[in-house]
Design an enzyme around this catalytic site. Structure first.
Site, PDB file in Angstrom:
ATOM      1  N   SER A  47       3.410  -4.418  -5.172  1.00 38.14           N
ATOM      2  CA  SER A  47       2.521  -4.952  -6.200  1.00 38.14           C
ATOM      3  C   SER A  47       2.118  -3.846  -7.166  1.00 38.14           C
ATOM      4  CB  SER A  47       1.277  -5.538  -5.529  1.00 38.14           C
ATOM      5  OG  SER A  47       0.348  -5.938  -6.505  1.00 38.14           O
TER       6      SER A  47
ATOM      7  N   THR B  55       9.034 -18.126 -16.999  1.00 38.61           N
ATOM      8  CA  THR B  55       9.360 -17.077 -17.965  1.00 38.61           C
ATOM      9  C   THR B  55       8.761 -15.753 -17.485  1.00 38.61           C
ATOM     10  OG1 THR B  55       9.354 -18.713 -19.704  1.00 38.61           O
ATOM     11  CG2 THR B  55       9.190 -16.412 -20.396  1.00 38.61           C
TER      12      THR B  55
ATOM     13  N   GLN C 176       0.814  -1.219   0.000  1.00 34.79           N
ATOM     14  CA  GLN C 176       0.000   0.000   0.000  1.00 34.79           C
ATOM     15  C   GLN C 176       0.851   1.274   0.000  1.00 34.79           C
ATOM     16  OE1 GLN C 176      -3.361   0.433  -0.229  1.00 34.79           O
ATOM     17  NE2 GLN C 176      -3.745  -1.762  -0.385  1.00 34.79           N
TER      18      GLN C 176
ATOM     19  N   CYS D  57     -17.692 -10.392   3.882  1.00 27.16           N
ATOM     20  CA  CYS D  57     -18.884 -11.159   3.533  1.00 27.16           C
ATOM     21  C   CYS D  57     -18.757 -11.762   2.147  1.00 27.16           C
ATOM     22  CB  CYS D  57     -20.144 -10.314   3.660  1.00 27.16           C
ATOM     23  SG  CYS D  57     -20.629  -9.460   2.175  1.00 27.16           S
TER      24      CYS D  57
ATOM     25  N   HIS E  11      -0.339  -3.412  -9.322  1.00 23.43           N
ATOM     26  CA  HIS E  11      -1.719  -2.938  -9.538  1.00 23.43           C
ATOM     27  C   HIS E  11      -2.208  -2.008  -8.440  1.00 23.43           C
ATOM     28  CE1 HIS E  11      -4.390  -5.550  -6.908  1.00 23.43           C
ATOM     29  NE2 HIS E  11      -3.298  -6.274  -6.862  1.00 23.43           N
TER      30      HIS E  11
HETATM   31  C1  PLP Z   1      -3.183  -5.972  -2.298  1.00 25.83           C
HETATM   32  C2  PLP Z   1      -2.303  -6.319  -1.169  1.00 25.83           C
HETATM   33  C3  PLP Z   1      -1.547  -7.511  -1.169  1.00 25.83           C
HETATM   34  C4  PLP Z   1      -1.674  -8.525  -2.263  1.00 25.83           C
HETATM   35  O1  PLP Z   1      -1.100  -8.091  -3.469  1.00 25.83           O
HETATM   36  P1  PLP Z   1      -1.475  -8.872  -4.817  1.00 25.83           P
HETATM   37  O2  PLP Z   1      -0.582  -8.274  -5.840  1.00 25.83           O
HETATM   38  O3  PLP Z   1      -2.920  -8.594  -5.078  1.00 25.83           O
HETATM   39  O4  PLP Z   1      -1.190 -10.308  -4.578  1.00 25.83           O
HETATM   40  C5  PLP Z   1      -0.711  -7.737  -0.104  1.00 25.83           C
HETATM   41  N1  PLP Z   1      -0.598  -6.864   0.902  1.00 25.83           N
HETATM   42  C6  PLP Z   1      -1.299  -5.724   0.943  1.00 25.83           C
HETATM   43  C7  PLP Z   1      -1.105  -4.785   2.074  1.00 25.83           C
HETATM   44  C8  PLP Z   1      -2.174  -5.410  -0.086  1.00 25.83           C
HETATM   45  O5  PLP Z   1      -2.874  -4.285  -0.032  1.00 25.83           O
END
Ligand code: PLP
Length: 405
Positions: free
Chosen positions: A209, A247, A189, A334, A211
């Protein structure tokens, strides 16, 4: 796509950036370009393969430079979850070798961390999960006190994904250095949203991450300080210096690097912009009676707002907000088929009933001031509406049960 998009007559406001972010233009363009021009396998020795290898190594250099690391300290993974798993399993394997089987973490980590720790417990590890204070912060002196002779790892998240609180990472890292214990942080985050320097902050391993910072899904990285022996959790070829077989997703990795470079360059201006909007949201939602902000108001991500409203259920709140074109999140799990309230809200001491009525808004810089006012107005309306026929609320109002907030 922007956060506010026309959908029929509705304008959809996306306020769930902690779940995922839309890809930036630069990330999309990079991804398409690499997919078209660099389809080669980076492990192939002919020129097309070597071109792809160059793209991969450039991305590694870029990512490394943006967090104060060197390229050899970056391992590409399929995302944050894999990076968390690999970091923790690696530290555990090193612990086994030196006869240390104790790990320190917190009760409000992401499940990628908590479930990996659960697995290790079954393999004979002892895990101390530190309490998180009411403000959603971990006290460094409590980390120090929890570290034992046989501690092989401290893993504490940089910023919480639900309540956005930012931990005193530098201090925790310093304590771990002094006590010679490995320190991993799940910074999923935080990367791209806060300035991070792994050296200065005494971080040994760090997960990220793409995304979560306007890059593609399914790509991430693990920073591992030089000299720490990583274990591979996926067996196969010798990619990523033998530590992560498979890969490489060259286009995704290049897009991740482009996205990161783009957001890191904008951190200061985005923060100024977001703080104004976040603080206005907090101020507006505080006007709702019997509500409370979850987590510290200062040491928190500029994008995060998380509230509890007494006498309602988060799920109904979300569905009605969706009807009004607002996409947000609730802490309750949920969707996973259980009605357990969020482990994060329970960890900061919210009781079950209160934790059920939670709302997380994670905003982006492209929401307008009007969008923010619209969110405040809509949440007020929906909370009042839901309380209108909630038996829990009726009991509170009639004095049959006591208000907590
Ligand atoms: C989204 C998130 C993950 C997981 O990341 P992914 O790329 O979706 O596997 C791990 N830790 C935190 C704090 C996240 O917000």
């Amino acid at each position: 796509m922007s956060a506010t998009e026309k959908k029929g007559e509705y304008s959809v406001i996306y306020a769930d950036n902690a779940a995922t972010t839309p890809m930036s233009e630069v990330a999309i363009n990079t991804m398409v370009k690499v997919m078209k021009e660099n389809f080669g396998n980076p492990s192939s020795l002919y020129s097309i393969g070597q071109k792809a290898k160059e793209v991969l190594e450039e991305a590694r250099e870029e990512v490394a430079a943006l967090i104060g690391a060197s390229p050899k300290e970056i391992y590409f993974t399929s995302g944050g979850s894999e990076a968390d798993n690999q970091a923790i399993i690696s530290a555990a394997n090193l612990g086994i070798k030196s006869g240390k089987k104790h790990i320190v973490s917190t009760a409000f980590e992401h499940h990628a961390v908590l479930h990996t720790l659960e697995k290790l417990k079954k393999e004979g590890f002892e895990v101390t999960l530190l309490d998180v204070h009411e403000n959603g912060l971990v006290a460094p002196e409590e980390v120090a006190a929890a570290i034992r002779e046989d501690t092989c790892l401290v893993t504490i998240m940089y910023a919480n994904n639900e309540i956005g609180t930012i931990q005193p990472i530098r201090e925790i890292g310093k304590i771990c250095r002094e006590k010679k214990v490995l320190f991993h942080t799940d910074a999923v985050q935080a990367v791209g949203h806060l300035h991070i320097d792994v050296e200065a902050e005494n971080i040994d391993m760090m997960s990220a991450s793409a995304h979560k910072f306007h890059g593609p899904k399914g790509v991430g990285f693990l920073y591992v300080k030089k000299g720490i022996k990583l274990s591979n959790i996926i067996e196969g070829g010798a990619q990523e210096r033998g530590k992560r077989a498979g890969t490489e997703d060259v286009a995704g990795i290049a897009a991740m690097a482009a996205a990161l470079k783009d957001v890191v360059g904008k951190i200061d201006s985005n923060t100024d912009n977001l703080l104004k909007k976040r603080n206005r949201l907090i101020e507006g939602l505080k006007e709702i009676p019997h509500s409370a902000l979850n987590g510290d108001s200062e040491s928190r991500l500029p994008s995060n707002v998380n509230f509890c409203f007494e006498g309602i259920e988060g799920e109904s709140l979300l569905l009605l907000l969706d009807d009004k074109g607002i996409q947000a999140s609730s802490g309750s799990a949920c969707t996973s088929g259980s009605l357990d309230p969020s482990h994060v809200l329970l960890a900061i001491g919210r009781v079950h009933d209160v934790a059920h009525g939670s709302l997380r808004l994670s905003i982006s810089e492209d929401l307008s001031d009007q969008d923010i006012e619209y969110i405040i107005k809509s949440v007020k309306e929906v909370v009042e509406y839901l309380r209108g026929f909630s038996p829990v609320w009726r009991d509170l109002v009639n004095g049959k049960t006591q208000f907590i907030l």
